[in-house]
Each structure stands twice: as structure tokens, then as C-alpha cells.
Design an enzyme around this catalytic site. Structure first.
Site, PDB file in Angstrom:
ATOM      1  N   ARG A  46       0.844  -1.188   0.000  1.00  0.00           N
ATOM      2  CA  ARG A  46       0.000   0.000   0.000  1.00  0.00           C
ATOM      3  C   ARG A  46       0.886   1.247   0.000  1.00  0.00           C
ATOM      4  NH1 ARG A  46       1.727   1.955   4.005  1.00  0.00           N
ATOM      5  NH2 ARG A  46       0.537   3.837   3.655  1.00  0.00           N
ATOM      6  N   ARG A  89      -7.170  -0.693  -7.306  1.00  0.00           N
ATOM      7  CA  ARG A  89      -7.475   0.472  -6.465  1.00  0.00           C
ATOM      8  C   ARG A  89      -7.483   1.719  -7.357  1.00  0.00           C
ATOM      9  NH1 ARG A  89      -4.313   1.096  -0.974  1.00  0.00           N
ATOM     10  NH2 ARG A  89      -6.251   2.179  -0.434  1.00  0.00           N
ATOM     11  N   GLN A 196      -3.194   2.716   9.672  1.00  0.00           N
ATOM     12  CA  GLN A 196      -1.834   2.789   9.119  1.00  0.00           C
ATOM     13  C   GLN A 196      -0.912   3.627  10.010  1.00  0.00           C
ATOM     14  OE1 GLN A 196      -4.633   3.131   7.396  1.00  0.00           O
ATOM     15  NE2 GLN A 196      -4.453   2.489   5.264  1.00  0.00           N
ATOM     16  N   ASP A 237      -1.870  10.779  -2.577  1.00  0.00           N
ATOM     17  CA  ASP A 237      -2.136   9.696  -3.539  1.00  0.00           C
ATOM     18  C   ASP A 237      -2.376  10.213  -4.942  1.00  0.00           C
ATOM     19  OD1 ASP A 237      -2.844   8.476  -0.798  1.00  0.00           O
ATOM     20  OD2 ASP A 237      -2.613   6.797  -2.190  1.00  0.00           O
TER      21      ASP A 237
END
Ligand code: MRU
Length: 349
Positions: A46, A89, A196, A237
Site C-alpha cells: 500500500r 485500487r 496505518q 495519492d
């Protein structure tokens, strides 16, 4: 901290299973593209740059056993694998960037022999890893200029070694500042629902010997109100042409709080996280994930099993709340749309 998060190992992909951390540091091996797709989906691998690397290595892996006879046939297979991996994703643009870059190699060289193209694809994936390591170091050096000894910093989610091929984006900046001898303290938001921050960021910071304190996401406001946070560093991201930045859900709330309390809010991301084809954050696709991620923590249900859930994995911080965006090419400030422009022309993917 630098972590060998994901790498090419004798024709297959090895990656740290991040769902097991911090209890276990364990590698899994992906010998086929389907296993890799699931690893991305489940967040075993990730973080935007690491997902991009997974995509690139996934193409190299997928073509390895191809029986294609011509470059054109191989190109068709590359396109199919890219499409499949792209469906894992939707938000981190690094994935699409890396897949497009790999497709570009296959299409530009489709007149060559199949074995040549396979070799070139493997080489390109390794080059993406090399560039990511270099970008991490460069972002860290630029970002560390924004930190003074004595600063207390808040971060959200995990933008560290586990999210890249080296020591991270936002956390890379903190590691570099600390390496330079600056005394820093870091507060890590736990980052619900998948934690996370609690599981990964504290683990990395503590390994690096940085003074680390974990907080629940809803504690950030009270810390800021008490004047205990000097700066905020987060990753991204996907960054739109106007500087709007998508990052882990909850980042936007931190940015709003930062504005209210007059605290500079910095985003750290490589150029592979920029999507200059989209004008603003409104066009960034936001992943929605399984409801049970909110209903349960670590497999234990904390809410009625049938309660309705809203579970977006990311939110968008409007550019106006971002004091600066640190990249491997330097520190960008407003107006972002104008200052990013020179990077638009030179990029084929
Ligand atoms: O859902 P995740 O864990 O992949 O989300 C990761 C983040 O939001 C990170 O902050 C981002 O990818 C930057 S990583 C250098």
C-alpha cells in the site's frame, strides 16, 4: 526508515505483508498477477509509490511466461494485464502512471523480439524502483529545510518506507531532519479505519529512534489548540493540476484544523503522484472500501453487523489549505496551477 517493501526476486515479486505489522514482519511472494492484484486490494502492499512499483513489477511478472510470438501480441497482453491491475485500487495515480509507462515501453518496441521486450519491461520496472529511491532522498532533503530543531510535527496515515521503495515521502522528510541532528517530536494520527498511523508509522518512527506519540484521530484538534503542533507533513495519492491533493481519509480534517490554528500544512509527494491531466480534486476518483473495515477493528466487530457504513478511503485537501508541496524537484508554492505547468510538457505518461 528504509524498508525493502517490494522488490523483484528471481522472477517473482516479494513484498512485506503490511496487514501483519507491527506484530509480524513477514514477506509474501507473488508468482502470478492475480496474487499481486489481491495483495494491492487487501493493502498487503500500500501507499501510492509502492502501489505504482507493484503495478510495474506486475507487468514484468505477467509477461514472463507469455507464449506470445510477436511484439504486437505481447503488447496486447501487456494492455490486458495493465487493465486488470488498474482495477485493484482507483485513487493513487502512481499505479496508472507506472502501468502507462510500462505499456509505453511495450508499444514503442513492439517491432522487436518478444524476449527483448520482456527484458526491457523488467528493466523498466527496476528503473522505476531506482527512481523512487532517488526521489525519496531528494524530497527528504528539500523537506528537511522546512523543519527547525525543536519542532513538533503531526502526520497522518503512513507515508514512510513502507509506502515507497526507500524511506518514504512525508516520513522521509522527518528521517532526514533527524539525521541532520534536528531534534523533533512526532505525533502520529492512528488513522481509522485501517490504522496505518498506529500500526506502521509509529513502527517506522520508533525504529528510527524518533520521539513518537500516538494519538487517536479525534485528538489532533485539542493538541493544536494547546499550541503543541508546529507543522504538519503528510503524503498524497493524487495531486491535481491546481494543487488539490487526495490523501488518506482524515487528511482534509487535519488541514482544516491546521488552518484554524495557523499551523503550516505540507504535502510531500513525488512527481509520479501528480495528475496534471485533471484540473482539480473534484475529478479524483475516491475509493470506497468494504463496510466491515469500519464495523470491525482487527476482525472484532465494534458495531452492529448490519449498520449502514460510509467508508471512503481518501479525501481531498483543497490547494488553498496547503502551505507548500515538496517534490523531488523542489518545493512548490501557490499558485500551484502556474508553478506546475513546466512539468506538463515533458511527460509522455
Ligand atoms: O490506503 P493506503 O494505506 O494505500 O493509503 C496511503 C496513503 O494515503 C498515503 O498517505 C499516501 O499513499 C502517500 S504514501 C507515500
Amino acid at each position: 526508515m528504509p524498508v525493502d517493501t517490494i522488490f523483484w526476486d528471481h522472477g517473482s515479486i516479494k513484498l512485506v505483508d503490511q496487514t501483519l505489522l507491527p506484530a509480524k514482519f513477514k514477506y509474501i511472494r507473488c508468482r502470478d498477477v492475480k496474487t499481486l492484484w489481491h495483495a494491492i486490494k487487501k493493502l498487503q502492499v500500500r501507499g501510492a509509490p509502492a502501489i505504482g512499483i507493484a503495478g510495474a513489477l506486475g507487468i514484468a511478472l505477467g509477461v514472463k511466461s507469455s507464449k506470445a510470438r510477436t511484439g504486437k501480441d505481447l503488447l496486447r497482453e501487456v494492455t490486458g494485464i495493465a487493465r486488470y491491475l488498474a482495477s485493484s485500487r482507483p485513487t493513487a495515480v502512481n499505479l496508472f502512471w507506472a502501468l502507462a509507462r510500462m505499456e509505453c515501453i511495450a508499444s514503442r518496441n513492439s517491432a522487436r523480439s518478444v524476449s527483448d521486450i520482456k527484458r526491457m519491461l523488467e528493466r523498466e520496472a527496476l528503473e522505476i524502483i531506482r527512481e523512487d529511491k532517488e526521489a525519496c532522498r531528494s524530497m527528504a532533503r528539500y523537506g528537511a529545510r522546512l523543519i527547525k530543531s525543536g519542532d513538533t510535527i503531526l502526520t497522518h496515515c503512513n507515508a514512510g518506507g513502507l509506502a515507497t521503495a526507500d524511506y518514504g515521502t512525508a516520513l522521509g522528510v522527518l528521517f532526514e531532519a533527524s539525521r541532520q541532528g534536528k531534534r523533533i517530536k512526532v505525533y502520529a494520527d492512528e488513522t481509522r479505519p485501517l490504522l496505518q498511523g498506529a500500526r506502521l508509522t509509529t513502527w517506522e518512527l520508533m525504529h528510527a529512534g524518533i520521539d513518537t506519540t500516538l494519538i487517536c484521530d479525534n485528538m489532533a484538534a485539542s493538541l493544536m489548540a494547546k499550541g503543541r503542533i508546529d507543522k504538519i507533513f503528510v503524503g498524497a495519492d493524487r495531486i491535481a493540476a491546481n494543487g488539490d491533493a487526495a490523501n488518506k481519509i482524515g487528511t482534509y480534517s487535519v488541514a482544516v484544523l491546521a488552518r484554524h490554528h495557523g499551523i503550516p500544512f505540507y504535502v510531500v509527494a513525488p512527481l509520479s503522484t501528480f495528475d496534471l491531466n485533471i484540473a482539480s480534486g473534484k475529478d479524483i476518483p475516491i475509493e470506497e472500501r468494504d463496510a466491515d473495515e469500519v464495523r470491525a477493528i482487527g476482525g472484532r466487530f465494534i458495531a452492529p453487523r448490519n449498520v449502514k457504513v460510509y467508508n471512503p478511503a481518501f479525501d481531498v485537501t483543497p490547494n488553498g489549505l496547503i502551505a507548500a508541496i515538496v517534490t523531488e524537484k523542489g518545493i512548490f508554492r501557490k499558485p500551484y496551477a502556474k508553478n506546475f505547468k513546466k512539468y506538463r510538457r515533458n511527460r509522455p505518461y
